[in-house]
Design an enzyme around this catalytic site. Structure first.
Site, PDB file in Angstrom:
ATOM      1  N   LYS A  30      19.179  54.121-110.985  1.00 30.17           N
ATOM      2  CA  LYS A  30      19.356  55.491-111.487  1.00 30.17           C
ATOM      3  C   LYS A  30      20.765  55.609-112.064  1.00 30.17           C
ATOM      4  O   LYS A  30      21.762  55.319-111.376  1.00 30.17           O
ATOM      5  CB  LYS A  30      19.154  56.464-110.322  1.00 30.17           C
ATOM      6  CG  LYS A  30      18.597  57.805-110.730  1.00 30.17           C
ATOM      7  CD  LYS A  30      18.125  58.556-109.497  1.00 30.17           C
ATOM      8  CE  LYS A  30      17.834  60.003-109.816  1.00 30.17           C
ATOM      9  NZ  LYS A  30      17.593  60.776-108.600  1.00 30.17           N
TER      10      LYS A  30
HETATM   11  O1  G3P Z   1      17.098  63.782-107.432  1.00 30.32           O
HETATM   12  C1  G3P Z   1      17.323  64.615-108.487  1.00 30.32           C
HETATM   13  C2  G3P Z   1      16.794  66.016-108.329  1.00 30.32           C
HETATM   14  O2  G3P Z   1      15.440  65.998-107.974  1.00 30.32           O
HETATM   15  C3  G3P Z   1      17.624  66.935-107.500  1.00 30.32           C
HETATM   16  O3  G3P Z   1      17.001  68.144-107.211  1.00 30.32           O
HETATM   17  O4  G3P Z   1      16.882  70.241-105.918  1.00 30.32           O
HETATM   18  O5  G3P Z   1      19.058  68.993-106.040  1.00 30.32           O
HETATM   19  O6  G3P Z   1      18.190  70.204-108.027  1.00 30.32           O
HETATM   20  P1  G3P Z   1      17.831  69.464-106.776  1.00 30.32           P
END
Ligand code: G3P
Length: 216
Positions: A83
């Site tokens: 990633k």
């Molecule tokens: O892993 C990336 C993403 O899914 C993060 O989500 O909830 O932290 O905006 P969030």
């Protein structure tokens, strides 16, 4: 539609895997930090539970540093996906990793032009963050429609991995658009199963059945 779980929590990964609907795992530095464990050990544990793509995020922001981290993670197992943040140095590294046949997931995507750049660099996955766009009063799902359309127009093979999912409707909308993957926190996966009419209907079936068996 592939289902990934967005967590570094081993119990959640085990439970989601036991449901039989899990295709992969995504992690990020914040999720890993929450677990307070050595990342290498965590990856080894996850690899034993899930036989599918597992995203491990680099924390370097320069080309050489990203490549060094990426090659180390990629050497652990064929299922590891690197990633990489959507920055210039990141996309330069993605281009090189693609040439080395190492799978990549370009993260922190918030615009269609960024997604186009990631596809041109040869990314395996692009991760647009829908919830974080919704949070700033911008429709995150519009971005998914635009990226899916752009990739179709030019037959890019980069898979659209919808990230920052906050509720089941995000999954439904993403699947209607035709996104390839949704990565969801365990709480959202859990909610996908629920419907009050299912619960009420089952309770009625069971109580009617009991009436029959009580008569015997
Ligand atoms: O892993 C990336 C993403 O899914 C993060 O989500 O909830 O932290 O905006 P969030």
């Amino acid at each position: 539609m592939k289902f990934f779980i967005d967590t570094a929590n081993i119990d959640e990964i085990k439970e989601a895997a036991s449901l039989g609907i899990l295709d992969g795992v995504t992690t990020n530095p914040s999720l890993v930090s929450k677990e307070g464990k050595d990342f290498r050990k965590l990856l080894d544990e996850i690899l034993k539970i899930v036989d599918g793509p597992i995203s491990a995020e680099v924390v370097s922001t320069d080309y050489d540093g990203i490549l060094k981290e990426a090659r180390e993670y990629a050497a652990i197992h064929k299922n590891i996906v690197i990633k990489v943040p959507l920055i210039k140095e990141g996309l330069k590294a993605v281009k090189t990793l693609t040439e080395e046949k190492i799978n990549t997931n370009v993260t922190l995507c918030f615009s269609p032009s960024q997604a186009l750049l990631a596809a041109k660099a040869g990314a395996t996955y692009i991760s647009p963050f829908v919830g974080r766009l919704d949070d700033i009063s911008t429709n995150g799902m519009d971005l998914i429609s635009q990226i899916v359309q752009i990739y179709r127009n030019y037959d890019y093979q980069t898979q659209v991995l919808v990230a920052s999912i906050r509720h089941p409707l995000h999954l439904v909308e993403a699947s209607l658009i035709g996104a390839d993957v949704c990565t969801m926190p365990f709480s959202v996966i859990d909610k996908l199963f629920n419907h009050p009419l299912t619960d009420n209907g089952l309770a009625k079936f069971l109580s009617d059945w009991k009436k029959l068996t009580d008569k015997k």
